[in-house]
Enzyme design. Structure first.
Site, short mmCIF file in Angstrom:
data_model
loop_
_atom_site.label_atom_id
_atom_site.label_comp_id
_atom_site.label_asym_id
_atom_site.label_seq_id
_atom_site.Cartn_x
_atom_site.Cartn_y
_atom_site.Cartn_z
N ASP A 38 0.84 -1.20 0.00
CA ASP A 38 0.00 0.00 0.00
C ASP A 38 0.88 1.25 0.00
O ASP A 38 1.54 1.55 1.00
CB ASP A 38 -0.89 -0.04 1.25
CG ASP A 38 -1.98 0.99 1.24
OD1 ASP A 38 -2.00 1.85 0.33
OD2 ASP A 38 -2.82 0.95 2.15
N ASP A 39 0.89 1.95 -1.12
CA ASP A 39 1.68 3.20 -1.23
C ASP A 39 3.19 2.95 -1.25
O ASP A 39 3.97 3.78 -0.76
CB ASP A 39 1.35 4.20 -0.10
CG ASP A 39 -0.03 4.82 -0.22
OD1 ASP A 39 -0.85 4.30 -0.99
OD2 ASP A 39 -0.27 5.83 0.47
N CYS A 78 -5.81 4.27 -3.50
CA CYS A 78 -6.09 2.91 -3.04
C CYS A 78 -7.34 2.25 -3.61
O CYS A 78 -7.27 1.22 -4.28
CB CYS A 78 -6.22 2.91 -1.51
SG CYS A 78 -4.85 3.68 -0.63
N HIS A 133 -11.13 -1.69 1.93
CA HIS A 133 -11.26 -0.32 1.39
C HIS A 133 -12.18 -0.24 0.17
O HIS A 133 -12.00 0.61 -0.69
CB HIS A 133 -9.89 0.28 1.05
CG HIS A 133 -9.87 1.78 1.23
ND1 HIS A 133 -8.78 2.57 0.89
CD2 HIS A 133 -10.83 2.63 1.67
CE1 HIS A 133 -9.07 3.82 1.14
NE2 HIS A 133 -10.31 3.88 1.61
N ASP A 281 -0.42 -0.92 -4.65
CA ASP A 281 -1.74 -0.48 -5.14
C ASP A 281 -1.70 0.87 -5.83
O ASP A 281 -2.64 1.24 -6.53
CB ASP A 281 -2.77 -0.49 -3.99
CG ASP A 281 -2.52 0.60 -2.97
OD1 ASP A 281 -1.38 1.11 -2.88
OD2 ASP A 281 -3.47 0.95 -2.24
N ASN A 282 -0.64 1.61 -5.62
CA ASN A 282 -0.42 2.88 -6.34
C ASN A 282 1.02 3.29 -6.06
O ASN A 282 1.72 2.64 -5.27
CB ASN A 282 -1.40 3.99 -5.90
CG ASN A 282 -1.52 4.15 -4.40
OD1 ASN A 282 -2.53 3.76 -3.81
ND2 ASN A 282 -0.50 4.71 -3.77
CA CA Z 1 -2.57 2.97 -1.52
#
Ligand code: CA
Length: 464
Positions: A38-39, A78, A133, A281-282
């Site tokens: 995540d990130d 996300c 999410h 995810d990004n």
């Molecule tokens: Ca993210």
């Protein structure tokens, strides 16, 4: 040169199959393991050149399989990315063009089947461990969206030591609190480590079963709040930037957890029959959206933007015996393709009522298809659109300004999107704009409204 690489991979795979015929007897329906960070920054793993943050376990997936140099996610934040990973469809089709806010009544359209729905129907045991999410309310709950098991949080992020909050009277944050199924649980472990533990236990439980599994291991790491495991930052004392030091310790905890999961796969004797996919995810948030000390070098921009730094991510896939070890694939791919590949490998198809945008990658990796999985990939987030076709990328060079314009970049020579060639190729700019407009109309359906021109491209969709 790029076009030759799929052929090189194909050659490697064919020779591998001919010399290791025993693998041909492997069951045709593999276990499927998605691991999502995540990130995480594009540059923050060893196989992408990281020097200060060792990621031996993440790297081992690339070494055992294929690294996608041009692996994309469909959004720079996300929820949109996770929606498309779960459906193999652009998230704009299913109500998740942006992240799902805390307390929101919204989420991923409960009508669209997820890959967990499809895989469960095809006989897989399905589990989500970690971050969801895609909606907090009951209709969106993972147990209503195809998962047999759920351990994690319904929201987008959380503190890494839950006990610090709840035992000190910190109340129950429905968005962030950990649950097993629908029941809140107390957890003393560092959350990243706990997610790894739960994934290991799930894999061990499947060992006695002949049922294939789909496990979605969805870390919150290294998303803010920046919080290292106890004592973890001391291992990175040589990193002088305190934010980066904490980020490194968080990454190390995630890499350790992934190592334990990979060990459980090996110990269960299923490594040759398990497809493992790893993505972020990004892109890493470097200036906005809660910067966390990540780096996307040499990509421009980061989370929340449609520059490469927001949407091109670490993207790895392994399946020993089926995919070449140490393979590199350079044509653009999307996380939607991971979902489409999973469906194909499970021997199932999406409901024609909900057509998918993802493409089964196996023929491109092993079946001799040297073409591009996608004629083009498109993005639309907030006021920024973008399109990639072959080596060309069209993207707004500024947002929120009256005089926005798009830039045209040749990513084969300019991965950092620093030389705008739009003035030299006006016909290509027009062609890309038209293709993006057609895509936007397609994915927005009735909701398209006036949004029928690429933002920043001089059409009527320009921001004011
Ligand atoms: Ca993210």
């Amino acid at each position: 040169m790029h076009n030759l690489l799929p052929q090189l991979i194909l050659t490697a795979v064919l020779s591998f199959h001919f010399s290791h015929g025993a693998f041909a007897a492997a069951p045709s329906r593999p276990n499927i393991l998605f691991i999502v960070a995540d990130d995480m920054g594009y540059a923050d793993c060893g196989v992408h050149g990281s020097k200060d943050i060792p990621t031996p376990n993440i790297d081992s997936i690339a070494k055992a399989g294929v690294r996608f140099t041009d692996g994309y996610v469909t959004g720079p934040v996300c929820s949109p990315t996770r929606a498309a990973l779960m459906t193999a469809r652009y998230q704009h089709r299913d109500g998740v063009p942006d992240w799902v806010k805390k307390g929101s009544e919204k989420g991923l359209n409960p009508g669209v089947p997820t890959i967990a729905d499809y895989l469960r129907q095809a006989g897989y045991r399905t589990a989500l461990i970690g971050k969801w999410h895609l909606g907090e309310k009951e209709p969106f709950h993972p147990l209503n969206r195809g998962f047999d098991e759920f351990f994690g949080l319904l929201g987008g992020g959380r503190i890494y030591y839950q006990g610090l909050i709840e035992r000190n009277g910190g109340g129950t944050d429905e968005y962030a609190r950990l649950r097993r199924g629908r029941e809140p649980v107390n957890e003393d472990e560092y959350v990243t480590t706990a997610f790894g533990r739960e994934a290991v236990q799930f894999i061990e439980r499947q060992q006695a079963s002949r049922q294939p599994f789909f496990l979605f291991l969805s870390f919150t790491c290294p998303h803010t709040p920046l919080m290292a495991p106890k004592g973890g930052a001391a291992n990175f004392a040589s990193i002088t930037d305190p934010q980066r030091r904490t980020y490194a310790a968080m990454m190390a905890a995630m890499d350790d957890a992934i190592g334990r999961v990979l060990a459980a796969v090996r110990k269960s004797g299923i490594q040759d029959n398990t497809l493992i996919c790893f993505i972020s995810d990004n892109g890493g948030p470097i200036t906005r959206n809660s910067p966390n000390g990540s780096t996307n070098t040499p990509l421009r921009g980061g989370k929340g933007e449609t520059w490469e730094g927001g949407i091109r991510v670490p993207f790895l896939m392994s399946w020993p015996g089926r995919l070449p070890a140490g393979g590199v694939y350079r044509n653009p791919v999307s996380q939607m393709d991971l979902a489409a590949t999973a469906l194909a490998l499970a021997g199932t198809k999406a409901d024609p009522k909900w057509p998918i945008d993802g493409v089964n990658l196996m023929p491109f990796l092993t079946g001799g298809n040297g073409g591009n999985p996608h004629e083009a990939l498109c993005w639309a987030y907030e006021n920024a659109g973008a399109i990639r076709q072959g080596e060309w990328k069209l993207v707004p060079v500024a947002k929120g300004a009256k005089a926005m314009k798009t830039g045209l970049y040749d990513l084969s020579k300019d991965i950092s999107e620093s030389h705008d060639l739009s003035a030299t190729k006006p016909e290509l700019v027009e062609q890309l704009k038209e293709r993006w407009v057609a895509w936007m109309k397609d994915v927005s359906g009735e909701a398209a409204g006036d949004r029928t021109a690429i933002p920043g491209a001089g059409g009527k969709g320009d921001a004011e």
